[in-house]
Motif scaffolding. Structure first.
Motif, PDB file in Angstrom:
ATOM      1  N   PRO A  83      -6.451 -88.708 -47.267  1.00 39.70           N
ATOM      2  CA  PRO A  83      -7.267 -88.432 -48.453  1.00 39.70           C
ATOM      3  C   PRO A  83      -8.688 -87.971 -48.116  1.00 39.70           C
ATOM      4  CG  PRO A  83      -6.086 -90.500 -48.717  1.00 39.70           C
ATOM      5  CD  PRO A  83      -5.880 -90.040 -47.297  1.00 39.70           C
ATOM      6  N   LEU A  84      -9.282 -88.566 -47.101  1.00 36.36           N
ATOM      7  CA  LEU A  84     -10.632 -88.158 -46.719  1.00 36.36           C
ATOM      8  C   LEU A  84     -10.617 -86.720 -46.205  1.00 36.36           C
ATOM      9  CD1 LEU A  84     -13.560 -89.076 -46.625  1.00 36.36           C
ATOM     10  CD2 LEU A  84     -13.120 -90.047 -44.366  1.00 36.36           C
ATOM     11  N   GLY A  85      -9.580 -86.357 -45.487  1.00 38.50           N
ATOM     12  CA  GLY A  85      -9.449 -84.982 -45.012  1.00 38.50           C
ATOM     13  C   GLY A  85      -9.316 -83.993 -46.153  1.00 38.50           C
ATOM     14  N   LEU A  86      -8.574 -84.375 -47.198  1.00 40.12           N
ATOM     15  CA  LEU A  86      -8.455 -83.509 -48.374  1.00 40.12           C
ATOM     16  C   LEU A  86      -9.805 -83.343 -49.055  1.00 40.12           C
ATOM     17  CD1 LEU A  86      -5.095 -84.734 -49.937  1.00 40.12           C
ATOM     18  CD2 LEU A  86      -5.519 -82.616 -48.672  1.00 40.12           C
ATOM     19  N   VAL A  90     -18.706 -88.628 -49.771  1.00 40.88           N
ATOM     20  CA  VAL A  90     -17.692 -88.245 -48.788  1.00 40.88           C
ATOM     21  C   VAL A  90     -18.352 -87.676 -47.543  1.00 40.88           C
ATOM     22  CG1 VAL A  90     -15.846 -86.573 -48.310  1.00 40.88           C
ATOM     23  CG2 VAL A  90     -15.824 -87.890 -50.441  1.00 40.88           C
ATOM     24  N   MET A  91     -19.341 -86.813 -47.733  1.00 42.16           N
ATOM     25  CA  MET A  91     -20.020 -86.198 -46.594  1.00 42.16           C
ATOM     26  C   MET A  91     -20.655 -87.264 -45.698  1.00 42.16           C
ATOM     27  SD  MET A  91     -21.642 -82.956 -48.642  1.00 42.16           S
ATOM     28  CE  MET A  91     -22.648 -82.309 -47.315  1.00 42.16           C
ATOM     29  N   GLN A  92     -21.315 -88.251 -46.297  1.00 46.64           N
ATOM     30  CA  GLN A  92     -21.929 -89.312 -45.498  1.00 46.64           C
ATOM     31  C   GLN A  92     -20.867 -90.140 -44.791  1.00 46.64           C
ATOM     32  OE1 GLN A  92     -25.393 -89.832 -44.896  1.00 46.64           O
ATOM     33  NE2 GLN A  92     -24.320 -90.905 -43.270  1.00 46.64           N
ATOM     34  N   LYS A  93     -19.764 -90.408 -45.467  1.00 44.69           N
ATOM     35  CA  LYS A  93     -18.686 -91.190 -44.858  1.00 44.69           C
ATOM     36  C   LYS A  93     -18.105 -90.453 -43.650  1.00 44.69           C
ATOM     37  CE  LYS A  93     -14.384 -93.562 -45.788  1.00 44.69           C
ATOM     38  NZ  LYS A  93     -14.569 -94.961 -45.716  1.00 44.69           N
ATOM     39  N   VAL A  94     -17.907 -89.152 -43.767  1.00 43.92           N
ATOM     40  CA  VAL A  94     -17.377 -88.361 -42.654  1.00 43.92           C
ATOM     41  C   VAL A  94     -18.345 -88.394 -41.473  1.00 43.92           C
ATOM     42  CG1 VAL A  94     -16.807 -86.010 -41.909  1.00 43.92           C
ATOM     43  CG2 VAL A  94     -15.906 -86.897 -44.071  1.00 43.92           C
ATOM     44  N   ILE A  95     -19.617 -88.235 -41.748  1.00 48.04           N
ATOM     45  CA  ILE A  95     -20.624 -88.305 -40.685  1.00 48.04           C
ATOM     46  C   ILE A  95     -20.562 -89.669 -40.001  1.00 48.04           C
ATOM     47  CG2 ILE A  95     -23.112 -88.372 -40.215  1.00 48.04           C
ATOM     48  CD1 ILE A  95     -23.347 -86.270 -42.570  1.00 48.04           C
ATOM     49  N   ASP A  96     -20.495 -90.735 -40.798  1.00 42.34           N
ATOM     50  CA  ASP A  96     -20.430 -92.087 -40.242  1.00 42.34           C
ATOM     51  C   ASP A  96     -19.184 -92.282 -39.382  1.00 42.34           C
ATOM     52  OD1 ASP A  96     -22.788 -92.615 -41.609  1.00 42.34           O
ATOM     53  OD2 ASP A  96     -21.811 -93.761 -43.218  1.00 42.34           O
ATOM     54  N   VAL A  97     -18.036 -91.808 -39.857  1.00 40.22           N
ATOM     55  CA  VAL A  97     -16.777 -91.941 -39.109  1.00 40.22           C
ATOM     56  C   VAL A  97     -16.878 -91.220 -37.777  1.00 40.22           C
ATOM     57  CG1 VAL A  97     -14.348 -91.209 -39.066  1.00 40.22           C
ATOM     58  CG2 VAL A  97     -15.268 -92.319 -41.109  1.00 40.22           C
ATOM     59  N   VAL A  98     -17.337 -89.977 -37.804  1.00 46.47           N
ATOM     60  CA  VAL A  98     -17.413 -89.189 -36.571  1.00 46.47           C
ATOM     61  C   VAL A  98     -18.408 -89.808 -35.597  1.00 46.47           C
ATOM     62  CG1 VAL A  98     -18.055 -86.941 -35.585  1.00 46.47           C
ATOM     63  CG2 VAL A  98     -16.620 -87.062 -37.649  1.00 46.47           C
ATOM     64  N   GLU A  99     -19.571 -90.212 -36.090  1.00 48.58           N
ATOM     65  CA  GLU A  99     -20.569 -90.798 -35.190  1.00 48.58           C
ATOM     66  C   GLU A  99     -20.072 -92.122 -34.616  1.00 48.58           C
ATOM     67  OE1 GLU A  99     -24.182 -90.793 -37.501  1.00 48.58           O
ATOM     68  OE2 GLU A  99     -24.585 -88.694 -36.980  1.00 48.58           O
ATOM     69  N   GLU A 100     -19.418 -92.939 -35.428  1.00 49.64           N
ATOM     70  CA  GLU A 100     -18.897 -94.223 -34.940  1.00 49.64           C
ATOM     71  C   GLU A 100     -17.802 -94.015 -33.891  1.00 49.64           C
ATOM     72  OE1 GLU A 100     -16.165 -97.638 -36.872  1.00 49.64           O
ATOM     73  OE2 GLU A 100     -18.060 -97.267 -37.908  1.00 49.64           O
ATOM     74  N   GLU A 101     -16.924 -93.072 -34.135  1.00 49.22           N
ATOM     75  CA  GLU A 101     -15.800 -92.832 -33.226  1.00 49.22           C
ATOM     76  C   GLU A 101     -16.217 -92.149 -31.921  1.00 49.22           C
ATOM     77  OE1 GLU A 101     -12.514 -93.621 -33.338  1.00 49.22           O
ATOM     78  OE2 GLU A 101     -12.689 -94.656 -35.249  1.00 49.22           O
ATOM     79  N   THR A 102     -17.315 -91.407 -31.952  1.00 46.60           N
ATOM     80  CA  THR A 102     -17.702 -90.644 -30.758  1.00 46.60           C
ATOM     81  C   THR A 102     -18.894 -91.220 -30.011  1.00 46.60           C
ATOM     82  OG1 THR A 102     -19.087 -89.137 -32.065  1.00 46.60           O
ATOM     83  CG2 THR A 102     -16.787 -88.475 -31.671  1.00 46.60           C
TER      84      THR A 102
END
Length: 115
Positions: free
Chosen positions: A48-51, A71-83
């Motif tokens: 769903p987040l990808g959609l 959504v944009m902030q959540k994506v940034i948070d996910v990518v920064e946390e994972e990388t």
């Protein structure tokens, strides 16, 4: 749709487009959806987040909604946390992590853009 042009939104827009390094076509293919975002047959539905990322990639900055900003902030948070604090070599061998990142439009194996 609301128009958001504050400096915070501008910074969020720029950062979002830095971390989402897959094109909308690449992300659509990865998620397994048709161009109209209809899921293709398969064992599980698209993330769903990808959609939501796909939807945002098809918008102009002036067409963003409040939900888009979340959504944009959540994506940034996910990518920064994972990388964060992960060597590139480790990211390249962790398929599970790479798949999670690609589900939100970030391919950790793609070379980073130089500023």
């Amino acid at each position: 749709m609301a128009t958001h042009t504050s400096p915070q939104v501008e910074a969020l827009w720029d950062r979002f487009h830095e971390v989402v390094n897959m094109t909308s076509r690449e992300l659509r293919e990865w998620l397994g959806v048709e161009p109209d975002l209809t899921p293709q047959p398969g064992p599980s539905g698209p993330a769903p987040l990808g959609l939501a990322v796909l939807s945002i990639l098809g918008k102009r900055r002036s067409d963003l909604t409040g939900d888009d900003l979340i959504v944009m902030q959540k994506v940034i948070d996910v990518v920064e946390e994972e990388t964060s604090a992960q060597p590139r070599e480790e990211l390249s061998t962790d398929e599970r992590r790479r798949h999670r990142l690609m589900n939100v439009g970030h391919d950790p194996l793609r070379p980073q853009q130089e500023e």
